[in-house]
Design a protein around this motif. Structure first.
Motif, PDB file in Angstrom:
ATOM      1  N   ALA A 152       0.866  -1.182   0.000  1.00 39.34           N
ATOM      2  CA  ALA A 152       0.000   0.000   0.000  1.00 39.34           C
ATOM      3  C   ALA A 152       0.898   1.226   0.000  1.00 39.34           C
ATOM      4  CB  ALA A 152      -0.915  -0.010   1.219  1.00 39.34           C
ATOM      5  N   ILE A 153       1.064   1.831  -1.172  1.00 34.53           N
ATOM      6  CA  ILE A 153       1.959   2.973  -1.327  1.00 34.53           C
ATOM      7  C   ILE A 153       1.265   4.054  -2.152  1.00 34.53           C
ATOM      8  CG2 ILE A 153       4.113   1.677  -1.095  1.00 34.53           C
ATOM      9  CD1 ILE A 153       4.250   1.461  -4.128  1.00 34.53           C
ATOM     10  N   ASN A 155      -2.670  -1.817 -10.290  1.00 33.27           N
ATOM     11  CA  ASN A 155      -3.014  -0.457  -9.870  1.00 33.27           C
ATOM     12  C   ASN A 155      -2.259  -0.068  -8.601  1.00 33.27           C
ATOM     13  OD1 ASN A 155      -4.795  -0.342 -12.004  1.00 33.27           O
ATOM     14  ND2 ASN A 155      -6.624  -0.685 -10.764  1.00 33.27           N
ATOM     15  N   GLY A 156      -2.085  -1.041  -7.706  1.00 29.77           N
ATOM     16  CA  GLY A 156      -1.368  -0.779  -6.470  1.00 29.77           C
ATOM     17  C   GLY A 156       0.084  -0.414  -6.712  1.00 29.77           C
ATOM     18  N   PHE A 157       0.731  -1.139  -7.630  1.00 29.17           N
ATOM     19  CA  PHE A 157       2.120  -0.825  -7.960  1.00 29.17           C
ATOM     20  C   PHE A 157       2.216   0.526  -8.669  1.00 29.17           C
ATOM     21  CE2 PHE A 157       2.562  -5.685  -8.405  1.00 29.17           C
ATOM     22  CZ  PHE A 157       2.783  -5.832  -7.041  1.00 29.17           C
ATOM     23  N   GLY A 206       7.581   5.556  -7.894  1.00 30.12           N
ATOM     24  CA  GLY A 206       8.500   5.128  -8.946  1.00 30.12           C
ATOM     25  C   GLY A 206       8.746   3.642  -8.886  1.00 30.12           C
ATOM     26  N   THR A 207       9.541   3.165  -9.823  1.00 33.68           N
ATOM     27  CA  THR A 207       9.930   1.754  -9.862  1.00 33.68           C
ATOM     28  C   THR A 207      11.408   1.669 -10.219  1.00 33.68           C
ATOM     29  OG1 THR A 207       7.719   1.070 -10.594  1.00 33.68           O
ATOM     30  CG2 THR A 207       9.510  -0.517 -10.883  1.00 33.68           C
ATOM     31  N   GLN A 231       7.064   7.579 -16.751  1.00 29.89           N
ATOM     32  CA  GLN A 231       7.824   6.384 -17.108  1.00 29.89           C
ATOM     33  C   GLN A 231       7.501   5.227 -16.159  1.00 29.89           C
ATOM     34  OE1 GLN A 231       9.452   6.559 -20.017  1.00 29.89           O
ATOM     35  NE2 GLN A 231       8.674   8.665 -20.030  1.00 29.89           N
ATOM     36  N   HIS A 232       7.346   5.542 -14.884  1.00 26.57           N
ATOM     37  CA  HIS A 232       6.916   4.544 -13.894  1.00 26.57           C
ATOM     38  C   HIS A 232       5.531   4.007 -14.251  1.00 26.57           C
ATOM     39  CE1 HIS A 232       5.279   3.083 -10.062  1.00 26.57           C
ATOM     40  NE2 HIS A 232       4.404   4.069 -10.089  1.00 26.57           N
ATOM     41  N   SER A 233       4.616   4.894 -14.581  1.00 23.37           N
ATOM     42  CA  SER A 233       3.257   4.468 -14.951  1.00 23.37           C
ATOM     43  C   SER A 233       3.282   3.590 -16.192  1.00 23.37           C
ATOM     44  CB  SER A 233       2.369   5.690 -15.188  1.00 23.37           C
ATOM     45  OG  SER A 233       2.262   6.485 -14.024  1.00 23.37           O
TER      46      SER A 233
END
Length: 205
Positions: A23-24, A93-95, A100-101, A64-66
């Motif tokens: 959960a972020i 959706n949670g990620f 960012g990733t 870019q993360h999305s």
């Protein structure tokens, strides 16, 4: 650029406190400059076999993360039954809701070159490469947690490998090993359960 130095106790406490956070949110916790400093320090100083420095890291922020999680969602849509896809969509959706990733790769060209140079250890270099990547993932994960970001480790490779390399123009020799979405922590993980340490540790004098 000033780098924070942890005491021995602070380091062990940071390792203890690191947990998986699913959960972020996309709220910024530290500056992007500080984020870059942390990742740069980890990439530079995490050990690798023969000092091969085969680890490669890509930090995706904002759109870019999305995009990464759009790619992953559409890839999974092709293989997950439609009547079971809601749970997968919620997970994606949670990620994507994070800030960012971080993508972790190992450069296979470096590993193959070492195999050619040191044939006696040929079979070991891929194993050592994975060990080095695992250390790098843990170093960055722990550092992010210490700074206030929550993260988790995901493995949608090799399903997304080709499109990821194409999207961000990455070398074909880079092998994707893990994805780490991170963001502001929204919940506190429950208490962690441990197996008896006597079953896992022996000290022999």
């Amino acid at each position: 650029m000033t780098e924070a130095i942890l005491s021995k106790q602070d380091h062990l406490t940071a390792i203890e406190n690191r947990r998986s956070h699913y959960a972020i949110s996309n709220e910024q916790v530290i500056s992007d400059e500080r984020l870059q400093q942390i990742v740069t320090h980890a990439v530079k100083h995490t050990p690798s076999s023969f000092n091969s420095q085969s680890g490669r890291v890509v930090v995706l922020l904002g759109e870019q993360h999305s995009k990464l999680w759009e790619i992953t969602t559409e890839t999974l849509r092709k293989i997950v039954p439609a009547d079971n896809f809601d749970a997968t969509q919620q997970k994606m959706n949670g990620f994507a809701a994070g800030y960012g990733t971080i993508l972790f790769f190992e450069d296979q060209a470096v590993i193959e070159n070492l195999q050619e140079q040191f044939s006696l250890y040929k079979d070991n270099f891929p194993i050592w490469s994975l060990q080095s990547s695992g250390m790098l993932q843990h170093v960055i994960w722990t550092a992010l947690d210490s700074e206030g970001y929550g993260a988790s480790l995901q493995h949608y490779n090799p399903l997304i490998d080709d499109e990821v390399k194409q999207q961000w123009n990455l070398s074909n020799s880079w092998k994707l090993l893990a994805q780490m979405p991170f963001g502001k922590k929204l919940t506190t993980p429950g208490e962690k359960q441990f197996q008896p340490i006597e079953e896992r540790l022996k000290i022999i004098k």
